[in-house]
Design an enzyme around this catalytic site. Structure first.
Site, PDB file in Angstrom:
ATOM      1  N   HIS A 180      19.954 106.312  78.837  1.00 14.43           N
ATOM      2  CA  HIS A 180      19.585 106.251  80.261  1.00 14.43           C
ATOM      3  C   HIS A 180      18.558 107.355  80.492  1.00 14.43           C
ATOM      4  CE1 HIS A 180      23.871 104.630  81.110  1.00 14.43           C
ATOM      5  NE2 HIS A 180      23.019 103.630  81.241  1.00 14.43           N
ATOM      6  N   CYS A 226      26.198 111.997  85.061  1.00 13.55           N
ATOM      7  CA  CYS A 226      26.700 110.623  84.871  1.00 13.55           C
ATOM      8  C   CYS A 226      27.906 110.366  85.760  1.00 13.55           C
ATOM      9  CB  CYS A 226      27.169 110.399  83.437  1.00 13.55           C
ATOM     10  SG  CYS A 226      25.897 110.564  82.202  1.00 13.55           S
ATOM     11  N   GLU A 286      21.014  99.392  85.062  1.00 14.88           N
ATOM     12  CA  GLU A 286      22.083 100.385  84.851  1.00 14.88           C
ATOM     13  C   GLU A 286      22.200 101.357  86.023  1.00 14.88           C
ATOM     14  OE1 GLU A 286      23.964 101.044  81.568  1.00 14.88           O
ATOM     15  OE2 GLU A 286      23.472  98.989  81.026  1.00 14.88           O
TER      16      GLU A 286
HETATM   17  O1  SUG Z   1      27.309 103.536  79.168  1.00 15.33           O
HETATM   18  N1  SUG Z   1      29.657 105.594  77.539  1.00 15.33           N
HETATM   19  C1  SUG Z   1      28.788 105.347  78.681  1.00 15.33           C
HETATM   20  C2  SUG Z   1      28.187 106.652  79.148  1.00 15.33           C
HETATM   21  C3  SUG Z   1      27.444 106.495  80.445  1.00 15.33           C
HETATM   22  C4  SUG Z   1      26.696 107.718  80.816  1.00 15.33           C
HETATM   23  N2  SUG Z   1      26.047 107.533  82.056  1.00 15.33           N
HETATM   24  C5  SUG Z   1      24.835 108.019  82.376  1.00 15.33           C
HETATM   25  N3  SUG Z   1      24.012 108.503  81.460  1.00 15.33           N
HETATM   26  N4  SUG Z   1      24.465 107.959  83.606  1.00 15.33           N
HETATM   27  C6  SUG Z   1      27.686 104.352  78.319  1.00 15.33           C
HETATM   28  O2  SUG Z   1      27.192 104.411  77.185  1.00 15.33           O
HETATM   29  C7  SUG Z   1      31.319 104.965  75.875  1.00 15.33           C
HETATM   30  C8  SUG Z   1      32.661 104.275  75.849  1.00 15.33           C
HETATM   31  C9  SUG Z   1      33.309 104.339  74.503  1.00 15.33           C
HETATM   32  O3  SUG Z   1      32.606 104.371  73.500  1.00 15.33           O
HETATM   33  O4  SUG Z   1      34.565 104.320  74.446  1.00 15.33           O
HETATM   34  C10 SUG Z   1      30.507 104.646  77.122  1.00 15.33           C
HETATM   35  O5  SUG Z   1      30.641 103.588  77.684  1.00 15.33           O
END
Ligand code: SUG
Length: 449
Positions: free
Chosen positions: A250, A371, A178
């Protein structure tokens, strides 16, 4: 060990795409589940992101941007057998395969911390800056990002003598990756050789119950090998299982590092003592500072809802202490607000200042300030060799702001997502974006026909 005094860490933020919505796609991401099927505000989301970038620039930092991806992902839907005009493809897919339709629409490339893992040239044996695109294989909607991200990073860093852009690892559970969200770096200063810390949630052989662990040890090993890192300055640390099950999908939800400082929750790592010891024995040129937030002060639940650790940790020009760029949700939570106020008031505090930023639309999908950005340390020479049009200045910010206001819908409610007009609308917007950023007329799949 090398040090290049001209090096600086540049934040490249993902521009929120026009189809930003709440689809509840990420199991283990509590905000995504909580806000599923609520009304999203794409224009506000993109403007909040841009305002954060401008705020960091006003504080004296260099800032870059990364473009959104083409969504709905019509090329992918065609590969699954949908046919007709692009609008018809979308209409049919949305009606007949809602799981696939939702994945095809996600604007998740905005969370640039998941785009790639970056190793600055000071850490890599061949003296090049290495970037490995993340395969994001755990979530269907995110696997779709790798190809376009690779295209972006190659546009940004075209010179192969200075930059090594690696494609994503094969998308398989064994090599689950990731990107920078599970990677930390500590160094005396950005240009000095650092210690790179890869954080994994599971080994490939383990069968885990509970929420998914999105990063494997095997993927981390592969990244370190590809980037030609010095094994003596490379650490593999296991994320605590309890953190994952509390919603830290994460590691950057429970820890963040910059220069000599690692700021983390007490329950972030499986073996904190071993991690501290490894960092101490790997670095000779600075004294690491570990700031642990005890669970008695801030529980994992408050860490996850406030996103205290998903702050950007950075040094403002000339500042003695580091600054935390935290989401406003941290200020609204009594426990985290009190902890931060106390921490920065300590005499000789390593983190001596906090700036609160509003990224509420992204936060509602589990994406905080950290993020939204991919950190790339570049020396002056690397910066000069990178494509200049990705660096934000007032003129570009003005053009992007106007572009967002022209093309983004104010609201996207669940019932709006089926609208075939969304396809032409987003394609028109992205086509124009390829003239604002140095992307060229063949950047997006729809432009290639
Ligand atoms: O991968 N949310 C992302 C958030 C990513 C956050 N990034 C870090 N922590 N670096 C994920 O879970 C949600 C999309 C939705 O539900 O419509 C989403 O993909």
């Amino acid at each position: 060990m090398t040090t290049d005094a001209t090096a600086e860490e540049i934040n490249f933020d993902g521009i929120v795409g026009p189809t930003h919505n709440y689809a509840g796609l990420s199991v283990g991401n509590l905000a995504s589940a909580r806000n599923a099927n609520t009304i999203a505000r794409p224009r506000d989301a993109a403007l909040q992101g841009l305002a954060k970038m401008q705020r960091l620039r006003a504080l004296g930092l260099a800032q870059g941007v990364l473009p959104p991806h083409e969504r709905p992902n019509i090329a992918w839907l065609r590969s699954l057998g949908f046919s007709g005009s692009d609008g018809q493809v979308w209409e049919k897919a949305w009606k007949s395969e809602p799981t696939i339709g939702r994945a095809a629409l996600a604007s998740s490339a905005m969370w640039a911390a998941n785009a790639a893992t970056i190793s600055p040239s000071a850490d890599c044996a061949d003296g090049r800056l290495h970037a490995s695109v993340a395969n994001l294989q755990t979530m269907l909607h995110r696997i779709l990002e790798a190809e376009q991200t690779e295209r972006t990073l190659r546009r940004l860093m075209p010179d192969e003598a200075r930059f090594a852009v690696h494609p994503a690892l094969m998308p398989h559970s064994v090599l689950s990756d990731e990107g920078a969200a599970n990677h930390m770096r500590m160094a005396a200063n950005p240009g000095a050789t650092g210690v790179e810390i890869f954080v994994y949630g599971r080994t490939a052989a383990e069968i885990r119950t509970g929420f998914p662990a999105r990063q494997t040890l095997e993927a981390c090993h592969a990244l370190a090998r590809r980037h030609e890192l010095d094994p003596a300055r490379t650490i593999f640390a296991r994320q605590a299982s309890e953190a994952i099950d509390a919603g830290a999908f994460h590691n950057d939800v429970v820890g963040v590092a910059h220069e000599h400082v690692l700021f983390h929750h007490q329950d972030a790592f499986a073996d904190k003592a071993a991690l501290y010891a490894q960092v101490r024995s790997a670095v000779k040129d600075f004294a690491p500072v570990f700031i642990e937030v005890p669970r008695a002060r801030v529980g994992l639940d408050d860490a996850v809802t406030s996103y205290l650790f998903n702050s950007q940790l950075l040094r403002l020009p000339g500042a003695r202490a580091l600054t935390l760029i935290a989401p406003t949700e941290v200020r609204e939570n009594n426990k985290t607000a009190a902890f931060v106020a106390e921490m920065i008031a300590q005499p000789n505090a390593a983190i001596g200042q906090v700036e609160y930023v509003e990224v509420r639309e992204s936060m509602r999908n589990g994406g905080g300030p950290a993020c939204l950005r991919l950190r790339i340390v570049m020396t002056a020479r690397e910066r000069a060799a990178a494509a200049q049009g990705f660096f934000l200045d007032d003129a570009l910010a003005g053009r992007l702001g106007a572009w967002i206001k022209t093309h983004y819908r104010e609201e996207l409610a669940p019932a709006d997502l089926a609208d075939p007009a969304l396809v032409a609308e987003t394609q028109t917007a992205l086509d124009e974006l390829t003239r604002i950023l140095p992307l060229g007329g063949d950047f997006y799949p729809f432009q290639r026909g």
